[in-house]
Design an enzyme around this catalytic site. Sequence first.
Site, PDB file in Angstrom:
ATOM      1  CB  SER A  12      55.128  49.238  35.100  1.00 44.11           C
ATOM      2  OG  SER A  12      54.796  47.928  35.518  1.00 44.11           O
ATOM      3  CE1 TYR A  43      55.696  52.215  33.247  1.00 46.98           C
ATOM      4  CE2 TYR A  43      57.978  51.553  33.543  1.00 46.98           C
ATOM      5  CZ  TYR A  43      56.940  52.417  33.818  1.00 46.98           C
ATOM      6  OH  TYR A  43      57.172  53.474  34.666  1.00 46.98           O
ATOM      7  CB  CYS A  74      59.991  47.104  36.348  1.00 48.85           C
ATOM      8  SG  CYS A  74      59.033  46.994  34.835  1.00 48.85           S
ATOM      9  CB  CYS A 184      56.530  39.984  34.856  1.00 56.02           C
ATOM     10  SG  CYS A 184      55.446  41.386  35.241  1.00 56.02           S
ATOM     11  CG  HIS A 186      52.768  43.227  38.057  1.00 51.71           C
ATOM     12  ND1 HIS A 186      53.766  44.051  37.617  1.00 51.71           N
ATOM     13  CD2 HIS A 186      51.713  44.036  38.381  1.00 51.71           C
ATOM     14  CE1 HIS A 186      53.328  45.316  37.646  1.00 51.71           C
ATOM     15  NE2 HIS A 186      52.093  45.325  38.112  1.00 51.71           N
TER      16      HIS A 186
HETATM   17  N1  DGL Z   1      56.453  44.467  36.793  1.00 55.68           N
HETATM   18  C1  DGL Z   1      56.777  44.692  35.407  1.00 55.68           C
HETATM   19  C2  DGL Z   1      57.873  43.704  34.981  1.00 55.68           C
HETATM   20  O1  DGL Z   1      58.559  43.165  35.827  1.00 55.68           O
HETATM   21  C3  DGL Z   1      55.518  44.666  34.625  1.00 55.68           C
HETATM   22  C4  DGL Z   1      55.671  45.220  33.270  1.00 55.68           C
HETATM   23  C5  DGL Z   1      54.462  45.876  32.713  1.00 55.68           C
HETATM   24  O2  DGL Z   1      54.036  46.876  33.270  1.00 55.68           O
HETATM   25  O3  DGL Z   1      53.995  45.421  31.666  1.00 55.68           O
HETATM   26  O4  DGL Z   1      58.107  43.468  33.823  1.00 55.68           O
END
Ligand code: DGL
Length: 260
Positions: A12, A43, A74, A184, A186
Amino acid sequence: MRSSEPIGIFDSGIGGTSIFKEIHALLPHENTIYLADSKNAPYGNKSKSKIIELSIKNTELLLEKNCKLIVVACNTATTNAISYLRATYDIPLIGIEPAIKPAALNTKTKAIGILATKGTLSSELFHKTTDLYSQGINVIEQVGEGIVQLIEDGKTDSNAMKSLLNEYLKPMLKADIDYLVLGCTHYPYLIPMLLKMLPKHVKIIDSGLAVAKQTKNILEQNNILNTTNKKPDHIFYSNGNVTVLKNIVDKKFTVKALDF
Ligand code: DGL
């Protein structure tokens, strides 16, 4: 399918670069194409059908670019969309899910914390895995509301982030967790800050290395490991803030703006 074609990776936004780094370390000869769908981040608060729609868009672009395998870097897209993608496209797809299993198997305090998006924590796939491994274990689930947006805005190391994490860790520390699962892609970028905030005995785990190992296995099984001697290319596309993406990857890689 040619083994010299790239591995496609999408997220995302910029978080999936944490997975790219693990894949690149384990498979340095592979070409890669990364899509940061930052325009549509986060997302995590979107509906399942919207997450599927965005995942289809990213997958089709990577297929157009001749990727031989796709890594859904993700957790939110994996837990909501990977079964649809697998049923639709005839290409190996690797996903990422929160590392509940190792945390649940190794906890001594019988309490583990999971920080992930709302989309991941509310997914069927996440519930199935949690039910399977969490017998007799107190699983403290916490939605990381706002974290992805701060990272996307280049504010990973900010006071705003510190106060969000403080709030999110409180119930976990109260429950005496000894494992914190980062659910996640991030969140690995928060590890330096988390290490300062958590008691020494709390271990932080994520699924990045497991995804890289699985990618290697699947390339081997399909006989598509890149065996050419040409120096590999790594291209990163963003439909959002290119500067933030540039700041998070090695300067030697190509980062381009692309509307997708
Ligand atoms: N990197 C995404 C994950 O692993 C982030 C999700 C998001 O965009 O909220 O869930």
